[in-house]
Design a protein around this motif. Structure first.
Motif, PDB file in Angstrom:
ATOM      1  N   ARG A 251      17.246 -71.183  74.138  1.00  0.00           N
ATOM      2  CA  ARG A 251      17.341 -72.489  74.815  1.00  0.00           C
ATOM      3  C   ARG A 251      17.783 -73.575  73.823  1.00  0.00           C
ATOM      4  NH1 ARG A 251      16.063 -73.862  79.754  1.00  0.00           N
ATOM      5  NH2 ARG A 251      15.648 -76.044  80.308  1.00  0.00           N
ATOM      6  N   GLY A 252      17.287 -73.487  72.583  1.00  0.00           N
ATOM      7  CA  GLY A 252      17.720 -74.433  71.571  1.00  0.00           C
ATOM      8  C   GLY A 252      19.215 -74.337  71.314  1.00  0.00           C
ATOM      9  N   ARG A 255      21.148 -75.870  74.289  1.00  0.00           N
ATOM     10  CA  ARG A 255      21.044 -77.324  74.317  1.00  0.00           C
ATOM     11  C   ARG A 255      21.905 -77.992  73.240  1.00  0.00           C
ATOM     12  NH1 ARG A 255      19.707 -80.259  78.689  1.00  0.00           N
ATOM     13  NH2 ARG A 255      17.633 -79.775  79.502  1.00  0.00           N
ATOM     14  N   CYS A 453      14.230 -84.807  66.814  1.00  0.00           N
ATOM     15  CA  CYS A 453      13.638 -84.496  68.127  1.00  0.00           C
ATOM     16  C   CYS A 453      12.119 -84.639  68.075  1.00  0.00           C
ATOM     17  CB  CYS A 453      14.010 -83.075  68.546  1.00  0.00           C
ATOM     18  SG  CYS A 453      15.742 -82.840  69.010  1.00  0.00           S
ATOM     19  N   PRO A 467      13.965 -78.379  72.672  1.00  0.00           N
ATOM     20  CA  PRO A 467      15.336 -78.293  73.206  1.00  0.00           C
ATOM     21  C   PRO A 467      15.672 -79.425  74.164  1.00  0.00           C
ATOM     22  CG  PRO A 467      14.319 -76.121  73.193  1.00  0.00           C
ATOM     23  CD  PRO A 467      13.230 -77.104  72.884  1.00  0.00           C
ATOM     24  N   GLY A 468      14.724 -79.835  74.981  1.00  0.00           N
ATOM     25  CA  GLY A 468      14.978 -80.895  75.939  1.00  0.00           C
ATOM     26  C   GLY A 468      15.128 -82.271  75.317  1.00  0.00           C
ATOM     27  N   ALA A 470      16.812 -82.651  72.446  1.00  0.00           N
ATOM     28  CA  ALA A 470      18.078 -82.641  71.705  1.00  0.00           C
ATOM     29  C   ALA A 470      19.166 -83.509  72.335  1.00  0.00           C
ATOM     30  CB  ALA A 470      18.571 -81.207  71.529  1.00  0.00           C
ATOM     31  N   PRO A 471      19.338 -83.539  73.662  1.00  0.00           N
ATOM     32  CA  PRO A 471      20.419 -84.354  74.216  1.00  0.00           C
ATOM     33  C   PRO A 471      20.346 -85.831  73.852  1.00  0.00           C
ATOM     34  CG  PRO A 471      19.671 -82.773  75.846  1.00  0.00           C
ATOM     35  CD  PRO A 471      18.710 -82.696  74.704  1.00  0.00           C
TER      36      PRO A 471
END
Length: 481
Positions: A251-252, A255, A453, A467-468, A470-471
């Motif tokens: 997932r990382g 992302r 992050c 991961p969430g 990161a954006p």
């Protein structure tokens, strides 16, 4: 902006001598240094009683300049000297101080203290009056401002060998030194300001890890990009009872921009992985030969997170090494080679990345960390020996390439001290490598983004959050590019 260098004590001294040889008198450099310290103090503190503790060398000379400038700005200032000035430039600065000079005695209670006793080049432990003063200053370290470096802290290692000042603010000149970025020195410095005093360009292969180092080569997509062009990455899963780590990595990677991410799973773990995967794809495999065949056309592979310390993991690493994919080896994929590190090194190349914590580092490179003067040297030696990029984890993470380049993370976050955060880091790095980013820069970028992050979230962070987050960090970087 150019990448920000980290210079050794000798390299800084050479830059200082070069500036003087080019026509800038040492007294002018001292005036600039003292001005930078005084400006930093006035920007952070209201006028109040200040004690400037001056040593006999040029660090003490900087202190006399600070004292004069603060007094001129309305501060009540005392100067306490360990000994009379012993250099020509320091004597010149001391003659411009029109106040009294008292012995370095008594306490510092209630005062803002400027530590100008000794600079980064001190090669012996503090003793006598200087040792006593260091201990008294550090009682209220948040009210101590260190000139160049806290006295007693060796500039090249950051490891005190005796009493050492602890400061809330350190003003250094031209570039940080290793002691400003490596623990425990980093923690003794407080906030670090790097002041430009006009020393000019210097050559170094050690850098602060930040966007200046790698953002110009970050793999942003363009209008013609498609998922295959954005990088194909695989992550090797552990057995059925230990699948979460691989999914965190996957997932990382997704992302951070990898176009296609696939978890390669042992058959008994397929159901567990399938229940939790969406955009990440899934493919079963039974043997190392199947893994090698399935990974034949991917750009990068992550292996190690919860893979198991077993013959199977060892064979899987060797199989992936035969594919030509760039490897990111973490956790169990490192430990499994502890009995024969050379077997691993023989199949690695400069595009591969090892991400050990200190315990795993010791298993692959026995005695290297404890035998090195500091972590930077240890990581560089390890990268040369392995022939691959080495990311030595810690609050002062060091990234080193086989060619001698190295960077130190200075945005480390305590919130990363949670299970699984390293798995996400491996995925970030793998995802960037898969997109074509050079492995050293990918490791640097992944480590910096990872820490950003964590700071973005703060208390309560768990690895699943990373991961969430990161954006948001990527958006900021995209706008700064």
């Amino acid at each position: 902006m150019a990448p920000r260098q980290i210079l050794t004590v000798a390299e800084t001294a050479q830059a200082d001598k070069a500036a003087i040889a080019a026509g800038t008198p040492g007294t002018v450099l001292m005036e600039r240094a003292g001005t930078a310290v005084a400006d930093a103090i006035c920007a952070r503190f209201r006028p109040q009683r200040a004690i400037v503790a001056c040593g006999p060398g040029n660090n003490g000379g900087d202190g006399y300049v600070v004292a004069r400038l603060l007094k001129n700005r309305g501060w009540p200032v005392e100067v306490r000297a360990l000994a009379p000035p012993a250099t020509e430039d320091a004597r010149a600065a001391a003659t411009q101080w029109d106040g009294q000079v008292a012995p370095l005695e008594g306490d510092f209670a209630g005062a803002l203290v400027v530590d100008a006793l000794f600079g980064a080049g001190l090669a012996r432990p503090l003793d006598g009056l200087s040792a006593a003063a260091a201990q008294k200053m550090s009682v209220a370290s948040e009210r101590v401002v260190a000139v160049d470096i806290p006295s007693g802290l060796p500039g090249d290692t950051g490891k005190p060998v005796g009493p050492c000042v602890s400061a809330g603010l350190t003003v250094t000149f031209h570039a940080r030194k290793p002691a400003h970025v490596l623990e425990p020195g980093h923690g003794r410095c407080g906030e670090v300001i790097v002041a430009d005093i006009g020393l000019g360009a210097t050559s170094a292969r050690l850098f602060e890890n930040g966007p200046d180092l790698w953002l110009p080569r970050f793999p942003w997509p363009d209008a013609s990009s498609h998922k295959h062009a954005r990088g194909r990455l695989i992550v090797v899963s552990g057995e059925a009872w230990s699948t979460g780590a691989a999914r965190l990595s996957a997932r990382g990677a997704l992302r951070i921009g990898a176009g296609l991410v696939t978890v390669f799973s042992p058959p008994d773990a397929v159901a567990a992985n399938a229940a939790h995967l969406e955009a990440v794809m899934l493919r079963p495999f039974e043997t190392d030969l199947e893994l090698e065949q399935g990974a034949a056309h991917v750009d990068a592979a992550v292996i190690g997170p919860a893979a198991g310390v077993s013959e199977t993991t060892l064979l899987n690493v060797l199989a992936l090494a035969r594919t030509g994919a760039a490897l990111v080896l973490d956790a169990d994929a490192i430990t499994v080679f502890r009995d024969d590190p050379e077997e691993l090194f023989s199949v690695l190349d400069r595009d591969d990345v090892l991400t050990p914590h200190p315990g795993e580092f010791e298993r692959l490179f026995p005695g290297l960390l404890n035998g090195a003067p500091e972590r930077i040297t240890a990581a560089r030696r390890a990268a040369e020996r392995a022939g691959a990029v080495v990311l030595l984890k810690g609050s002062d993470t060091v990234i080193a390439a086989p060619d001698g380049r190295a960077a130190v993370n200075i945005n480390g976050s305590p919130w990363l001290a949670t299970a699984g955060s390293g798995d996400v880091l491996a995925g970030f790095i793998g995802g960037l490598v898969a997109q074509g980013m050079e492995s050293f820069e990918a490791a640097c970028a992944g480590a910096w983004i990872h820490a950003e992050c964590a700071e973005l979230h703060g208390p309560g962070l768990i690895s699943e959050d990373l991961p969430g987050l990161a954006p948001t960090v990527l958006r900021r970087l995209y706008e700064e590019r």
